[in-house]
Design a protein around this motif. Structure first.
Motif, PDB file in Angstrom:
ATOM      1  N   PRO A   1      -4.755 -14.355  17.326  1.00 46.96           N
ATOM      2  CA  PRO A   1      -4.272 -14.093  15.908  1.00 46.96           C
ATOM      3  C   PRO A   1      -4.127 -12.782  15.489  1.00 46.96           C
ATOM      4  O   PRO A   1      -3.544 -12.285  14.794  1.00 46.96           O
TER       5      PRO A   1
ATOM      6  N   GLU B   1       5.576  -7.292  14.970  1.00 48.15           N
ATOM      7  CA  GLU B   1       6.564  -6.766  13.958  1.00 48.15           C
ATOM      8  C   GLU B   1       7.896  -7.604  14.539  1.00 48.15           C
ATOM      9  O   GLU B   1       8.286  -7.405  15.428  1.00 48.15           O
TER      10      GLU B   1
ATOM     11  N   ILE C   1      -0.482 -15.963  10.678  1.00 52.04           N
ATOM     12  CA  ILE C   1      -0.867 -16.331   9.362  1.00 52.04           C
ATOM     13  C   ILE C   1      -1.662 -17.592   9.346  1.00 52.04           C
ATOM     14  O   ILE C   1      -2.811 -17.845   8.683  1.00 52.04           O
ATOM     15  N   ARG C   2      -0.864 -18.484  10.103  1.00 47.17           N
ATOM     16  CA  ARG C   2      -1.438 -20.046   9.914  1.00 47.17           C
ATOM     17  C   ARG C   2      -2.946 -19.952  10.828  1.00 47.17           C
ATOM     18  O   ARG C   2      -3.905 -20.641  10.202  1.00 47.17           O
TER      19      ARG C   2
ATOM     20  N   LEU D   1      -0.844 -11.407  14.020  1.00 46.77           N
ATOM     21  CA  LEU D   1      -0.625 -10.879  12.883  1.00 46.77           C
ATOM     22  C   LEU D   1      -0.071  -9.335  12.592  1.00 46.77           C
ATOM     23  O   LEU D   1       0.521  -9.021  11.741  1.00 46.77           O
ATOM     24  N   ARG D   2      -0.341  -8.684  13.690  1.00 43.82           N
ATOM     25  CA  ARG D   2       0.036  -7.512  13.889  1.00 43.82           C
ATOM     26  C   ARG D   2       1.634  -7.264  14.426  1.00 43.82           C
ATOM     27  O   ARG D   2       2.326  -6.138  14.403  1.00 43.82           O
TER      28      ARG D   2
ATOM     29  N   ARG E   1       8.549 -16.170  15.258  1.00 40.93           N
ATOM     30  CA  ARG E   1       7.610 -16.560  14.184  1.00 40.93           C
ATOM     31  C   ARG E   1       6.269 -16.285  14.677  1.00 40.93           C
ATOM     32  O   ARG E   1       5.194 -17.072  14.197  1.00 40.93           O
TER      33      ARG E   1
ATOM     34  N   ARG F   1       4.407 -13.881  13.961  1.00 41.07           N
ATOM     35  CA  ARG F   1       3.682 -13.663  12.818  1.00 41.07           C
ATOM     36  C   ARG F   1       3.351 -14.710  11.903  1.00 41.07           C
ATOM     37  O   ARG F   1       2.036 -14.956  11.602  1.00 41.07           O
ATOM     38  N   GLU F   2       4.277 -15.533  11.695  1.00 43.38           N
ATOM     39  CA  GLU F   2       3.766 -16.709  10.829  1.00 43.38           C
ATOM     40  C   GLU F   2       2.670 -17.645  11.550  1.00 43.38           C
ATOM     41  O   GLU F   2       1.710 -17.971  11.056  1.00 43.38           O
TER      42      GLU F   2
END
Lengths: 240, 402
Positions: B395, B402, B312-313, B399-400, B306, B308-309
């Motif tokens: 972050p 994969e 995002i947060r 965010l990048r 998670r 990437r989650e």
């Protein structure tokens, strides 16, 4: 440097960056991702940042979005000196004053559209978050898809949800990083229409793209090259 | 973000991976269940031992014969106590209810065509009371029967079961080593310890045992009952002094008897049983620890998945502390669920054990709180490192991811 507030010449200044630089250290090598960038963006502007990959556009977006701090130079967002803020204050700025839209949408897969839009309100501890999130979805024309999960939505719909999430807190600026990069031309046009109408309603929008068509929708285009600002021009076609 | 929303989010992500959550919680379930059932089995064993032992009386002082050494020549050690010693103690030592001498030996009993081997105990009138025996029916022997050394017997419940399965034994004559003894009473059953059955014995007058059965002039022990438990130590000293004078033992010489106290025995038994309980609980606790490592493992996997989650947060305004709380709540929730189910399973196991195994088990509130508290603590402890790792993610990289 120590001053917290900048004496603004105009009440409408949203962003003021001065000699902003970012240097990364890769091992023993210093990588100058951004060098001495200076510009000002007023409230209500629609700016496109263009440039080939490696030109420093992403670095600029990360700095403007308070996801990263500059190595030198100053960045004022709505009078606030970003460099003087604590991590928690930065989180609050990201939460309330900045709205992000990403190329790959970046929605939470297990949450419904409505819950995705609601998330910034929850982190901001804002009352009545359900209704506000619903209103935001309505603004992007997706009220009827509120209970669907991202995997049940089309690419264009997902990006609309992401935009609804970005604007739900009425941020000072909306930062969009290649928002049409993963969409076909027609859907990309629709998304650009959403940005245009938001801008008409008064939102300040900064958009990173390498597509000329997309950039042509903005009123102002900043060209980046080798980490420096190459050009800062008004989009004559639109203005004239 | 409100704690309610954090809980909702944590619960959602746990439900999204139901199988994984269950398997992770299983570690905690097994840990908590084994702690609770092991402690309940240990506690049950302890309580049962203690209650059986305390049936023998805890305010009893026992005098046993000891080795007497005179100028490096050892005399026979077991013949130093006499029946008259018991009478004298009863008469002269203060703060006591009574004293009873006893002699005992295994002997064969016969009734009709049935026979059994059991302990024959020759005692005085006060013994039954001292040893906490009550009569189920019949009577105890009288003073007169003791003085004239009559062949009468009060028999234990196990003996009744073995020799008189169908008829009322009172008034019957049974054979002890070939001689007839009249059964005049039956003691109430006390229940057996694993290594000792107090109901498997018969009582006869001490004089009868000495003269007619065993042919001995001495006694094997004298039991003295104190009026109050607080006086035990003082009485012990008094008996010691009294018997030393009575036996003519000079200062500096070793006594030819030992004075013991049954409550010391009781305490050391209790302590041993407690250690046993702790040992069981401790071994079970290791499985809790393993369960905790399972939680940490799965949380680390979950955070990587998670990444990437998390990015995002952070981008939309989550503070470090809020990211950390979210994952801590998840790990605590797993251990909470595991703990809850574990408690139920633990109670079930200890009930089954007592039903099938016939052991007494005691599920104490204390052990439940202990196991549950420990499991939540394990959740926090093992959830802390992954949660901090999540909160410290960059972050931009996240965010990048994969």
């Amino acid at each position: 440097m120590g001053q917290l507030y900048l004496n603004l010449s105009s009440e409408s200044v949203m962003i003021e960056v001065k000699e902003l630089s970012k240097t990364y250290q890769l091992g023993k090598v210093d990588v100058h991702a951004m060098v001495d960038v200076t510009f000002r963006i007023d409230a209500g502007e629609f700016v496109a940042v263009m440039g080939p990959s490696g030109s420093g556009k992403s670095t600029l977006m990360n700095l403007l979005g308070c996801l990263d701090l500059p190595s030198s130079g100053s960045y004022f967002l709505e009078k606030f000196d970003i460099r003087s803020l604590s991590p928690n204050q930065l989180a609050e700025v990201r939460n309330k004053r900045i709205g992000f839209v990403f190329q790959n949408f970046n929605l939470l897969p297990r949450a419904s559209a409505l819950e995705n839009v609601e998330l910034p309100l929850l982190y901001g501890r804002i009352q009545n978050s359900h209704q506000i999130a619903r209103d935001s979805l309505e603004r992007v024309g997706l009220a009827d898809r509120a209970m669907h999960r991202p995997n049940e939505l089309s690419g264009g719909e997902r990006q609309r949800v992401a935009i609804a999430r970005a604007i739900v807190n009425n941020p000072a600026i909306v930062l969009a990083d290649e928002p049409t990069g993963n969409l076909d031309t027609r859907t990309g046009d629709e998304i650009m229409n959403v940005f245009s109408s938001l801008n008409d309603e008064g939102a300040t929008i900064i958009l990173v793209t390498h597509e000329r068509d997309v950039a042509s929708r903005a009123r102002r285009i900043i060209q980046m090259k080798d980490g420096r600002m190459h050009q800062d021009i008004l989009n004559e076609g639109l203005i004239a | 973000m409100l704690i309610y929303d954090l809980f909702k989010m944590a619960l959602r992500s746990l439900i999204a991976n139901t199988m994984r959550t269950f398997l992770t919680a299983l570690g905690m379930i097994i840990g908590v269940a084994s702690v609770i059932s092991m402690i309940s089995i240990g506690e049950g064993a302890r309580q049962q031992t203690l209650s059986t032992i305390s049936k023998f009386g805890t305010n009893i002082i026992t005098v046993k014969p000891g080795r007497k050494k005179t100028r490096h020549v050892s005399s026979d050690s077991v013949q130093t106590l006499l029946l008259s010693d018991a009478d004298a103690i009863e008469e002269h030592v203060s703060l006591i209810i009574g004293a009873a001498a006893q002699v005992y030996r295994p002997a064969q009993l016969k009734f009709g065509n049935k026979n059994t081997n059991t302990t024959v105990r020759g005692t005085g009138r006060k013994y039954a009371k001292l040893a906490n025996f009550t009569l189920d029916s019949g009577r105890y022997f009288t003073k007169e029967e003791i003085i004239s050394a009559r062949r009468v017997a009060v028999i234990g419940a196990t003996v009744v079961k073995n020799l008189f399965p169908d008829i009322n034994p009172i008034g019957q004559e049974l054979k002890v080593d070939g001689n007839n003894y009249l059964v005049i009473g039956i003691t109430e059953a006390k229940g057996a310890l694993s290594w000792y059955d107090p109901d498997d014995q018969i009582f006869i007058p001490v004089t009868t045992a000495q003269k007619r059965l065993f042919g001995m002039s001495y006694v094997q022990s004298i039991d003295i009952q104190a009026d109050k438990i607080e006086d035990l130590e003082q009485i012990k000293k008094e008996i010691d002094t009294f018997l030393r004078i009575r036996h003519g033992i000079r200062e500096g010489e070793e006594s030819d008897f030992h004075v013991q106290n049954s409550s010391q025995w009781l305490n050391s038994w209790g302590d041993a049983a407690k250690t046993f309980t702790y040992l069981l609980g401790g071994i079970a606790g290791i499985s809790l620890l393993v369960g905790g490592i399972g939680i940490m493992n799965i949380m680390l996997v979950s955070i990587t998945e998670r990444t990437r989650e998390i990015g995002i947060r952070i981008a939309i305004g989550a503070k470090k502390s809020e990211i950390m709380e979210q994952f801590l709540i998840e790990s605590v929730l797993i251990s909470f669920i595991g703990g809850g189910i574990g408690i139920m399973l633990g109670i079930l196991i200890s009930r089954t054990v007592s039903e099938i195994g016939g052991w007494e088990t005691i599920v104490s509130t204390q052990s439940i709180l202990l196991a549950f508290g420990f499991s939540v603590a394990v959740g926090i402890f093992f959830g802390f490192y992954p949660a901090r790792k999540a909160a410290n993610l960059n972050p931009i990289d996240a965010l990048r991811y994969e």
